[in-house]
Design a protein around this motif. Structure first.
Motif, mmCIF file in Angstrom:
data_model
loop_
_atom_site.group_PDB
_atom_site.id
_atom_site.type_symbol
_atom_site.label_atom_id
_atom_site.label_comp_id
_atom_site.label_asym_id
_atom_site.label_seq_id
_atom_site.Cartn_x
_atom_site.Cartn_y
_atom_site.Cartn_z
ATOM 1 N N HIS A 175 0.857 -1.193 0.000
ATOM 2 C CA HIS A 175 0.000 0.000 0.000
ATOM 3 C C HIS A 175 0.896 1.247 0.000
ATOM 4 C CE1 HIS A 175 -2.497 -3.214 1.805
ATOM 5 N NE2 HIS A 175 -3.498 -2.615 1.174
ATOM 6 N N PRO A 176 1.510 1.566 -1.135
ATOM 7 C CA PRO A 176 2.493 2.664 -1.188
ATOM 8 C C PRO A 176 1.930 4.014 -0.766
ATOM 9 C CG PRO A 176 1.883 1.902 -3.396
ATOM 10 C CD PRO A 176 1.341 0.902 -2.436
ATOM 11 N N GLN A 177 0.609 4.214 -0.934
ATOM 12 C CA GLN A 177 0.028 5.504 -0.534
ATOM 13 C C GLN A 177 0.072 5.666 0.983
ATOM 14 O OE1 GLN A 177 -1.603 2.895 -1.560
ATOM 15 N NE2 GLN A 177 -3.444 2.597 -0.300
ATOM 16 N N LEU A 178 -0.076 4.535 1.722
ATOM 17 C CA LEU A 178 0.017 4.591 3.180
ATOM 18 C C LEU A 178 1.450 4.877 3.613
ATOM 19 C CD1 LEU A 178 -2.218 1.565 4.296
ATOM 20 C CD2 LEU A 178 -2.874 3.944 3.894
ATOM 21 N N LEU A 179 2.399 4.241 2.934
ATOM 22 C CA LEU A 179 3.816 4.476 3.233
ATOM 23 C C LEU A 179 4.164 5.943 3.011
ATOM 24 C CD1 LEU A 179 6.658 3.428 3.894
ATOM 25 C CD2 LEU A 179 6.925 2.824 1.482
ATOM 26 N N LYS A 180 3.669 6.508 1.899
ATOM 27 C CA LYS A 180 3.961 7.912 1.594
ATOM 28 C C LYS A 180 3.380 8.837 2.658
ATOM 29 C CE LYS A 180 3.421 11.425 -1.999
ATOM 30 N NZ LYS A 180 2.841 11.744 -3.338
ATOM 31 N N GLN A 181 2.149 8.571 3.089
ATOM 32 C CA GLN A 181 1.525 9.407 4.122
ATOM 33 C C GLN A 181 2.289 9.326 5.436
ATOM 34 O OE1 GLN A 181 -2.655 7.813 2.968
ATOM 35 N NE2 GLN A 181 -3.064 9.644 4.163
ATOM 36 N N ALA A 182 2.745 8.126 5.788
ATOM 37 C CA ALA A 182 3.522 7.975 7.021
ATOM 38 C C ALA A 182 4.846 8.722 6.918
ATOM 39 C CB ALA A 182 3.767 6.497 7.304
ATOM 40 N N GLN A 183 5.482 8.658 5.760
ATOM 41 C CA GLN A 183 6.750 9.370 5.564
ATOM 42 C C GLN A 183 6.553 10.876 5.630
ATOM 43 O OE1 GLN A 183 7.944 7.578 1.847
ATOM 44 N NE2 GLN A 183 9.350 6.148 2.861
ATOM 45 N N GLU A 184 5.451 11.367 5.074
ATOM 46 C CA GLU A 184 5.183 12.806 5.119
ATOM 47 C C GLU A 184 4.991 13.276 6.557
ATOM 48 O OE1 GLU A 184 1.805 13.268 2.577
ATOM 49 O OE2 GLU A 184 2.988 13.247 0.724
ATOM 50 N N GLU A 185 4.281 12.472 7.353
ATOM 51 C CA GLU A 185 4.105 12.815 8.767
ATOM 52 C C GLU A 185 5.455 12.875 9.469
ATOM 53 O OE1 GLU A 185 1.257 11.179 12.275
ATOM 54 O OE2 GLU A 185 2.804 9.763 11.611
ATOM 55 N N MET A 186 6.310 11.898 9.198
ATOM 56 C CA MET A 186 7.592 11.825 9.883
ATOM 57 C C MET A 186 8.547 12.913 9.419
ATOM 58 S SD MET A 186 8.020 7.717 10.191
ATOM 59 C CE MET A 186 9.179 7.819 11.519
ATOM 60 N N ASP A 187 8.468 13.293 8.149
ATOM 61 C CA ASP A 187 9.300 14.408 7.669
ATOM 62 C C ASP A 187 8.903 15.701 8.363
ATOM 63 O OD1 ASP A 187 10.598 12.680 5.998
ATOM 64 O OD2 ASP A 187 9.564 13.308 4.163
ATOM 65 N N THR A 188 7.609 15.850 8.661
ATOM 66 C CA THR A 188 7.129 17.043 9.348
ATOM 67 C C THR A 188 7.556 17.048 10.813
ATOM 68 O OG1 THR A 188 5.198 17.187 7.894
ATOM 69 C CG2 THR A 188 5.070 18.351 9.995
ATOM 70 N N VAL A 189 7.416 15.911 11.476
ATOM 71 C CA VAL A 189 7.699 15.823 12.916
ATOM 72 C C VAL A 189 9.194 15.697 13.194
ATOM 73 C CG1 VAL A 189 7.366 14.415 14.988
ATOM 74 C CG2 VAL A 189 5.434 14.861 13.458
ATOM 75 N N VAL A 190 9.885 14.873 12.410
ATOM 76 C CA VAL A 190 11.291 14.539 12.689
ATOM 77 C C VAL A 190 12.256 15.279 11.774
ATOM 78 C CG1 VAL A 190 12.954 12.645 12.886
ATOM 79 C CG2 VAL A 190 10.540 12.253 13.451
ATOM 80 N N GLY A 191 11.855 15.469 10.512
ATOM 81 C CA GLY A 191 12.772 16.035 9.530
ATOM 82 C C GLY A 191 13.611 14.949 8.874
ATOM 83 N N ARG A 192 14.548 15.387 8.039
ATOM 84 C CA ARG A 192 15.370 14.415 7.301
ATOM 85 C C ARG A 192 16.848 14.489 7.682
ATOM 86 N NH1 ARG A 192 13.572 12.897 1.204
ATOM 87 N NH2 ARG A 192 11.315 12.964 1.456
ATOM 88 N N ASP A 193 17.147 15.127 8.795
ATOM 89 C CA ASP A 193 18.548 15.268 9.200
ATOM 90 C C ASP A 193 18.958 14.297 10.293
ATOM 91 O OD1 ASP A 193 19.284 17.327 7.452
ATOM 92 O OD2 ASP A 193 18.385 18.856 8.756
ATOM 93 N N ARG A 194 18.008 13.545 10.821
ATOM 94 C CA ARG A 194 18.324 12.592 11.891
ATOM 95 C C ARG A 194 17.345 11.433 11.848
ATOM 96 N NH1 ARG A 194 14.631 12.795 16.114
ATOM 97 N NH2 ARG A 194 13.339 14.691 16.258
ATOM 98 N N LEU A 195 17.687 10.376 12.579
ATOM 99 C CA LEU A 195 16.789 9.241 12.708
ATOM 100 C C LEU A 195 15.704 9.541 13.742
ATOM 101 C CD1 LEU A 195 19.344 6.261 12.763
ATOM 102 C CD2 LEU A 195 17.882 6.958 10.847
ATOM 103 N N VAL A 196 14.606 8.864 13.635
ATOM 104 C CA VAL A 196 13.533 8.993 14.604
ATOM 105 C C VAL A 196 13.973 8.412 15.945
ATOM 106 C CG1 VAL A 196 12.496 6.771 13.966
ATOM 107 C CG2 VAL A 196 11.060 8.545 14.963
#
Length: 510
Positions: free
Chosen positions: A320-341
């Motif tokens: 379900h790639p659309q679910l994966l994309k939505q989860a990644q968008e949430e995490m990019d907003t909350v965590v960003g792309r400069d570090r691990l969660v």
């Protein structure tokens, strides 16, 4: 006397010996038992079980209802298959169903019922549970070792980032990560040096033996239900159980001796050894056997169930790639792309938490609960449950009940979001339509640790990588078949290509 003649003689003797019980089997019970399929002579309903008991019992429940009575050999078995029946059992009858039946798994694998899983309900079990709750699964203990889980998750992310275009068997790498994280808490050190497993036959051997333990522990052993046939071990189950027990015992003896002769401290095993000679006031003294039995629980159920849940989650997200994309968008907003969660981020990742819940719903790590036993006769859902009956709760069927869930076979994380059909349902044993860890007094002791590890690893894999299946396989054609066993594994391991999506420095651990 030939082997064939001896076998024939034994079977005839067994048949004669049980003829009175067979007559009782055919005699209507004076009380109203739950409905169920008509048992065959001698073997009862064993032929109805099949290789995937949770599936076959769910199919039977569509005909006989949410509370069924089966006769497996000479053992009364009741199966709960709905949230309402499970609620009655775990609320009104929890104490009565807090014991375990005497089955071959507890005898041959778990040091003759000396572990936390199979120990009889009583002072000794309460002692084991309390020790684990205080020193391993308490809020303080979980917080104290948060850095361990995060460090091992970072090592896994670094290994996957370095995979290049190679195909990886995701479940194996996750399993090594979880085992090392647990080992650092329990033993004070990692047990597998190389998370990739390359050139480390011990890691592969360990995983194979844990898998064998979970498979053989999930077998319906004929000897448990027809005692006269137990010594024959017709399925070879007891032999396999003894083999896997001997391997684990050797592994655990080595660990125990190292700790006794070394200078370890601050880990769970050191704590256990310090308590070994202390009388607990109720259950007697803590023995080496009980220590090994407890470690056996941790290094089997504590690792196997968690890695399989992570693997199922990633398989669903790839499908379900659309679910994966939505989860990644949430995490990019909350965590960003400069570090691990990190674990501190998890409470803000609402969509990710919904994905984890939906994974537990469709793919519960233990689809058919570990058996319980009725200490006394009781009444459930208007039916009589005889004393000594074995209870099975079909967790898998309850979570797919169309009366409780809309489109229950669909992987739909949004059902747990605000505005969804089940926004407030949790997995911790209070909402009986979703009980992957069981319920009542014998709910999984390691639930909170398992939840944290599963959430962190799924979050890390979702956030840090894009995913493709091996050999260009179409995600819609991904095999989602379930393998037999106590834990819910995939028949076909998940083979994937991870592609890093974060800043390069985010994958450099330590």
């Amino acid at each position: 006397m030939t082997i064939l003649t001896l076998l024939l003689y034994t079977c005839i003797t067994g048949l004669v010996f049980y003829v009175l019980q067979l007559l009782n089997l055919r005699t209507p019970h004076p009380n109203r038992l739950p409905p169920g399929p008509t048992p065959w002579p001698i073997v009862g309903n064993l032929p109805h079980i099949g290789t995937a008991p949770h599936q076959s019992l769910a199919a039977l429940a569509t005909k006989y209802g949410p509370l069924m009575h089966l006769r497996l050999g000479f053992v009364d078995v009741v199966v709960a298959g709905s949230a309402s029946v499970a609620a009655q059992i775990f609320k009104a009858h929890d104490v009565n169903f807090s014991n375990r039946p005497r089955v071959s798994g507890g005898k041959h694998i778990a040091y003759n019922y000396q572990d936390l899983v199979f120990a009889p309900y009583g002072p000794k079990w309460r002692m084991l549970r309390k020790i684990c709750s205080v020193h391993l699964f308490s809020t303080k203990a979980l917080d104290d070792f948060r850095h361990v889980r995060q460090e091992e998750a970072a090592i896994l992310a670094g290994t996957l980032a370095g995979a290049g275009e190679s195909t990886v068997k995701l479940g194996e790498l996750v399993n090594v990560c979880i085992t090392n994280a647990l080992a650092r808490v329990v033993l004070g050190r990692r047990v597998f040096v190389d998370v990739s497993g390359d050139g480390d036959l011990k890691a592969k051997e360990f995983q194979d033996m844990v898998k064998e333990l979970m498979v053989v522990a999930g077998e319906f052993n004929i000897g448990d239900f027809i005692p006269a046939l137990d010594w024959l071990d017709l399925q070879g189950v007891a032999k396999r159980m003894k083999k896997v027990h001997d391997w684990f015992d050797s592994f655990l003896n080595t660990i125990l001796e190292e700790h006794k002769s070394g200078s370890s401290g601050g880990d769970f095993l050191s704590t256990l050894l310090s308590l070994k000679d202390d009388a607990d006031g109720q259950g007697g003294k803590f023995s080496d056997i009980e220590i090994k039995a407890l470690l056996l629980n941790l290094f089997s159920a504590g690792t196997d169930t968690s890695f399989s849940t992570v693997e199922w989650a990633m398989a669903e997200l790839i499908r379900h790639p659309q679910l994966l994309k939505q989860a990644q968008e949430e995490m990019d907003t909350v965590v960003g792309r400069d570090r691990l969660v990190t674990e501190m981020d998890l409470s803000r990742l609402i969509y990710l938490q919904a994905i984890v819940k939906e994974t537990f719903r469709l793919h519960p790590s233990t689809p058919l609960s570990l058996p319980r036993m009725a200490t006394e006769s009781c009444e459930v859902n208007g039916y009589y449950i005889p004393k000594g009956s074995t209870l099975l709760v079909n967790v898998w069927a309850i979570a797919r009940d169309p009366k409780m869930w809309t489109d229950p076979l669909e992987f739909r994380a949004t059902r747990f979001l605000p505005g969804g059909e089940k926004p407030d349902v949790d997995v911790k044993g209070n909402d009986f339509e979703l009980i992957p860890f069981g319920g009542g007094r014998r709910i999984c002791a390691g639930m909170n640790l398992g939840l944290k590890m599963v959430q962190l690893l799924i979050a890390t894999l979702v956030h840090a990588f894009d995913w493709k299946l091996a050999d260009g396989l179409d995600p819609e054609k991904l095999n989602m078949e379930e393998a037999p066993g106590l834990a819910l594994h995939r028949v076909v391991p998940l083979m994937v290509h991870p592609k890093p999506r974060l800043a390069h420095h985010a994958y450099i651990s330590g």
